[in-house]
Design a protein around this motif. Structure first.
Motif, PDB file in Angstrom:
ATOM      1  N   ALA A 193       0.801  -1.226   0.000  1.00  0.00           N
ATOM      2  CA  ALA A 193       0.000   0.000   0.000  1.00  0.00           C
ATOM      3  C   ALA A 193       0.832   1.273   0.000  1.00  0.00           C
ATOM      4  CB  ALA A 193      -0.950   0.001   1.200  1.00  0.00           C
ATOM      5  N   GLY A 194       2.055   1.204   0.469  1.00  0.00           N
ATOM      6  CA  GLY A 194       2.882   2.399   0.502  1.00  0.00           C
ATOM      7  C   GLY A 194       2.673   3.213   1.769  1.00  0.00           C
ATOM      8  N   HIS A 195       3.476   4.288   1.906  1.00  0.00           N
ATOM      9  CA  HIS A 195       3.515   5.013   3.172  1.00  0.00           C
ATOM     10  C   HIS A 195       2.306   5.910   3.400  1.00  0.00           C
ATOM     11  CE1 HIS A 195       4.840   8.156   0.437  1.00  0.00           C
ATOM     12  NE2 HIS A 195       4.663   9.044   1.400  1.00  0.00           N
ATOM     13  N   MET A 196       1.531   6.231   2.350  1.00  0.00           N
ATOM     14  CA  MET A 196       0.412   7.149   2.509  1.00  0.00           C
ATOM     15  C   MET A 196      -0.867   6.466   3.006  1.00  0.00           C
ATOM     16  SD  MET A 196       1.419  10.190   1.887  1.00  0.00           S
ATOM     17  CE  MET A 196      -0.065  11.129   1.540  1.00  0.00           C
ATOM     18  N   ALA A 197      -0.968   5.177   2.821  1.00  0.00           N
ATOM     19  CA  ALA A 197      -2.183   4.456   3.198  1.00  0.00           C
ATOM     20  C   ALA A 197      -2.065   3.906   4.620  1.00  0.00           C
ATOM     21  CB  ALA A 197      -2.462   3.309   2.232  1.00  0.00           C
ATOM     22  N   LYS A 198      -3.094   4.127   5.431  1.00  0.00           N
ATOM     23  CA  LYS A 198      -3.134   3.578   6.779  1.00  0.00           C
ATOM     24  C   LYS A 198      -3.505   2.098   6.729  1.00  0.00           C
ATOM     25  CE  LYS A 198      -2.392   7.481   8.990  1.00  0.00           C
ATOM     26  NZ  LYS A 198      -1.183   7.691   9.823  1.00  0.00           N
ATOM     27  N   VAL A 199      -2.967   1.348   7.662  1.00  0.00           N
ATOM     28  CA  VAL A 199      -3.268  -0.079   7.758  1.00  0.00           C
ATOM     29  C   VAL A 199      -3.973  -0.348   9.080  1.00  0.00           C
ATOM     30  CG1 VAL A 199      -2.335  -2.418   7.842  1.00  0.00           C
ATOM     31  CG2 VAL A 199      -1.307  -0.713   6.307  1.00  0.00           C
ATOM     32  N   ALA A 200      -5.192  -0.846   8.972  1.00  0.00           N
ATOM     33  CA  ALA A 200      -5.984  -1.207  10.142  1.00  0.00           C
ATOM     34  C   ALA A 200      -6.213  -2.709  10.148  1.00  0.00           C
ATOM     35  CB  ALA A 200      -7.313  -0.470  10.138  1.00  0.00           C
ATOM     36  N   CYS A 201      -6.432  -3.256  11.335  1.00  0.00           N
ATOM     37  CA  CYS A 201      -6.639  -4.698  11.450  1.00  0.00           C
ATOM     38  C   CYS A 201      -7.734  -4.985  12.466  1.00  0.00           C
ATOM     39  CB  CYS A 201      -5.334  -5.368  11.884  1.00  0.00           C
ATOM     40  SG  CYS A 201      -5.432  -7.171  12.015  1.00  0.00           S
ATOM     41  N   GLU A 202      -8.637  -5.877  12.097  1.00  0.00           N
ATOM     42  CA  GLU A 202      -9.702  -6.299  13.001  1.00  0.00           C
ATOM     43  C   GLU A 202      -9.196  -7.402  13.925  1.00  0.00           C
ATOM     44  OE1 GLU A 202     -14.152  -7.227  11.944  1.00  0.00           O
ATOM     45  OE2 GLU A 202     -12.977  -9.054  11.668  1.00  0.00           O
ATOM     46  N   VAL A 203      -9.525  -7.276  15.205  1.00  0.00           N
ATOM     47  CA  VAL A 203      -9.193  -8.324  16.169  1.00  0.00           C
ATOM     48  C   VAL A 203     -10.397  -8.537  17.077  1.00  0.00           C
ATOM     49  CG1 VAL A 203      -6.726  -7.772  16.142  1.00  0.00           C
ATOM     50  CG2 VAL A 203      -8.194  -6.711  17.859  1.00  0.00           C
ATOM     51  N   ASP A 204     -10.571  -9.750  17.529  1.00  0.00           N
ATOM     52  CA  ASP A 204     -11.650 -10.005  18.479  1.00  0.00           C
ATOM     53  C   ASP A 204     -11.161 -10.676  19.766  1.00  0.00           C
ATOM     54  OD1 ASP A 204     -11.260 -12.627  17.594  1.00  0.00           O
ATOM     55  OD2 ASP A 204     -13.015 -12.574  16.287  1.00  0.00           O
ATOM     56  N   ARG A 205      -9.824 -10.788  19.878  1.00  0.00           N
ATOM     57  CA  ARG A 205      -9.228 -11.318  21.106  1.00  0.00           C
ATOM     58  C   ARG A 205      -8.007 -10.484  21.463  1.00  0.00           C
ATOM     59  NH1 ARG A 205      -8.860 -16.038  18.040  1.00  0.00           N
ATOM     60  NH2 ARG A 205      -6.608 -16.029  18.472  1.00  0.00           N
ATOM     61  N   LEU A 206      -7.653 -10.485  22.733  1.00  0.00           N
ATOM     62  CA  LEU A 206      -6.524  -9.680  23.182  1.00  0.00           C
ATOM     63  C   LEU A 206      -5.195 -10.211  22.655  1.00  0.00           C
ATOM     64  CD1 LEU A 206      -7.664  -8.931  26.838  1.00  0.00           C
ATOM     65  CD2 LEU A 206      -7.647  -7.362  24.892  1.00  0.00           C
ATOM     66  N   ASP A 207      -5.056 -11.529  22.481  1.00  0.00           N
ATOM     67  CA  ASP A 207      -3.808 -12.046  21.923  1.00  0.00           C
ATOM     68  C   ASP A 207      -3.629 -11.608  20.475  1.00  0.00           C
ATOM     69  OD1 ASP A 207      -6.031 -13.909  21.451  1.00  0.00           O
ATOM     70  OD2 ASP A 207      -4.537 -15.172  20.474  1.00  0.00           O
ATOM     71  N   GLN A 208      -4.748 -11.488  19.731  1.00  0.00           N
ATOM     72  CA  GLN A 208      -4.678 -10.963  18.369  1.00  0.00           C
ATOM     73  C   GLN A 208      -4.262  -9.491  18.386  1.00  0.00           C
ATOM     74  OE1 GLN A 208      -8.690 -11.791  17.077  1.00  0.00           O
ATOM     75  NE2 GLN A 208      -8.011 -13.556  15.853  1.00  0.00           N
ATOM     76  N   LEU A 209      -4.769  -8.738  19.354  1.00  0.00           N
ATOM     77  CA  LEU A 209      -4.381  -7.343  19.493  1.00  0.00           C
ATOM     78  C   LEU A 209      -2.879  -7.232  19.706  1.00  0.00           C
ATOM     79  CD1 LEU A 209      -4.915  -4.308  19.997  1.00  0.00           C
ATOM     80  CD2 LEU A 209      -5.349  -4.908  22.398  1.00  0.00           C
ATOM     81  N   ASP A 210      -2.325  -8.044  20.593  1.00  0.00           N
ATOM     82  CA  ASP A 210      -0.895  -8.005  20.867  1.00  0.00           C
ATOM     83  C   ASP A 210      -0.093  -8.272  19.586  1.00  0.00           C
ATOM     84  OD1 ASP A 210      -1.427  -7.523  23.544  1.00  0.00           O
ATOM     85  OD2 ASP A 210      -1.260  -9.641  24.118  1.00  0.00           O
ATOM     86  N   GLU A 211      -0.544  -9.225  18.786  1.00  0.00           N
ATOM     87  CA  GLU A 211       0.160  -9.551  17.540  1.00  0.00           C
ATOM     88  C   GLU A 211       0.087  -8.390  16.544  1.00  0.00           C
ATOM     89  OE1 GLU A 211       0.245 -12.930  13.957  1.00  0.00           O
ATOM     90  OE2 GLU A 211      -1.146 -13.137  15.655  1.00  0.00           O
ATOM     91  N   LEU A 213      -0.330  -5.188  17.204  1.00  0.00           N
ATOM     92  CA  LEU A 213       0.492  -4.078  17.683  1.00  0.00           C
ATOM     93  C   LEU A 213       1.968  -4.356  17.435  1.00  0.00           C
ATOM     94  CD1 LEU A 213      -1.344  -3.329  21.047  1.00  0.00           C
ATOM     95  CD2 LEU A 213      -1.359  -1.896  18.989  1.00  0.00           C
ATOM     96  N   ALA A 214       2.401  -5.587  17.657  1.00  0.00           N
ATOM     97  CA  ALA A 214       3.798  -5.944  17.421  1.00  0.00           C
ATOM     98  C   ALA A 214       4.165  -5.817  15.946  1.00  0.00           C
ATOM     99  CB  ALA A 214       4.065  -7.366  17.913  1.00  0.00           C
ATOM    100  N   ALA A 215       3.170  -6.006  15.065  1.00  0.00           N
ATOM    101  CA  ALA A 215       3.408  -5.916  13.623  1.00  0.00           C
ATOM    102  C   ALA A 215       3.382  -4.478  13.122  1.00  0.00           C
ATOM    103  CB  ALA A 215       2.377  -6.755  12.879  1.00  0.00           C
ATOM    104  N   GLY A 216       3.027  -3.531  13.979  1.00  0.00           N
ATOM    105  CA  GLY A 216       3.072  -2.132  13.603  1.00  0.00           C
ATOM    106  C   GLY A 216       1.839  -1.605  12.918  1.00  0.00           C
ATOM    107  N   VAL A 217       0.680  -2.059  13.321  1.00  0.00           N
ATOM    108  CA  VAL A 217      -0.566  -1.602  12.721  1.00  0.00           C
ATOM    109  C   VAL A 217      -0.855  -0.152  13.129  1.00  0.00           C
ATOM    110  CG1 VAL A 217      -2.104  -2.294  14.600  1.00  0.00           C
ATOM    111  CG2 VAL A 217      -2.912  -2.411  12.225  1.00  0.00           C
ATOM    112  N   ASP A 218      -1.563   0.586  12.254  1.00  0.00           N
ATOM    113  CA  ASP A 218      -1.916   1.983  12.559  1.00  0.00           C
ATOM    114  C   ASP A 218      -3.188   2.090  13.393  1.00  0.00           C
ATOM    115  OD1 ASP A 218       0.125   3.404  10.960  1.00  0.00           O
ATOM    116  OD2 ASP A 218      -0.889   2.460   9.265  1.00  0.00           O
TER     117      ASP A 218
END
Length: 285
Positions: A193-211, A213-218
């Motif tokens: 996507a390049g540097h101008m596009a934000k990357v969001a990720c859906e999570v439904d568990r806290l362990d998914q959230l931790d992953e 965040l570690a991957a650098g999601v916006d």
């Protein structure tokens, strides 16, 4: 809530109204009015509120009249974004009687629906007042009316979210399943996507959230989490990403969700299920 009154480009209003009129008038025009009303008859009428809410869509009503009678006089009495009450006259119009009658339903379709979206949005915005949460729309919009519905959300004090698949990356559960993991999906999205596009990720568990965040999601979309879990998610995020709550949000639950500390609450029902705000076109002598 912003005090600005956003405007939809006139060319977009013209396009949407033209499509609606073409659908209604077809190849033969308004058979009823043409049969019953003299071609040169003039008329006066007023758009009147039948309920309380937030007005949105008056320029759509004006455009519906203009496209059928360019010489009609259309006087706006109350502007979009204003709180209205039953009995308020929001606009007065004078022009060709046939044109007014042919424009009536489409003018009201836009006006009542968009006012309904703005009104419901404002109810959610008011419900979270005093928290940091912003109310946002989703892509759950009526086909063909997304620009208008998202504009009405802004009129009601909400935020439009992304407009489509083209302006942001949002990795949802099926994307993650197809990609193999949250980490892989975010890495591929970043590279593509390049540097101008934000990357969001859906999570439904806290362990998914931790992953994520570690991957650098916006931004993280916290799906169907209860308020205590949301509060823990906000704590773990610690400002490293925007936190967005979504899923099953109602007027009864939105305050508790906001008080969990999330940045955004996205709500599909403010577009796909908003009840209309009743307005009518009253004929004048």
């Amino acid at each position: 809530m912003s005090t600005d009154r956003p405007k939809l480009p006139q060319i977009e209003i013209e396009r949407l109204v033209r499509i609606a009129l073409e659908e209604d008038l077809g190849m033969a025009g308004d058979l009823t009015s043409d049969a019953a009303i003299d071609a040169n008859a003039l008329a006066r009428a007023a758009f009147v509120a039948r309920g309380d809410g937030i007005l949105a869509g008056i320029e759509f009503a004006r455009e519906a009249v203009r496209q059928l009678d360019p010489g009609a006089q259309f006087d706006v009495r109350i502007v979009d974004g204003t709180a209205i009450k039953r009995g308020d006259v929001v606009a007065e119009v004078q022009g060709n009687a046939r044109a007014l009658l042919a424009a009536e339903r489409n003018a009201l379709n836009f006006l009542t629906h968009l006012s309904g979206v703005a009104t419901l949005t404002r109810r959610y915005v008011d419900a979270v007042a005093g928290t940091k949460a912003h109310i946002a729309a989703t892509r759950k919009t009526l086909p063909g009316l997304r620009s208008a519905q998202k504009w009405a959300v802004r009129i009601g004090g909400g935020e439009p979210h992304r407009y489509g698949l083209f302006d942001a990356v949002l990795l949802k559960d099926n994307h993650l399943a197809a990609s193999g993991s949250i980490t892989k999906a975010i890495a591929r999205a970043r590279a593509y996507a390049g540097h101008m596009a934000k990357v969001a990720c859906e999570v439904d568990r806290l362990d998914q959230l931790d992953e994520a965040l570690a991957a650098g999601v916006d931004s993280v979309l916290l799906d169907n989490m209860d308020p205590p879990t949301l509060a823990e998610a906000v704590k773990r995020t610690a400002g490293r990403a925007i936190t967005e709550a979504s899923g099953g949000v109602s007027l009864d639950t939105v305050r508790a969700i906001a008080e969990a500390g999330v940045d955004v609450i996205s709500i599909g029902r403010i577009t796909h299920s908003a009840p209309v705000l009743d307005l009518a076109l009253d004929w004048r002598e």
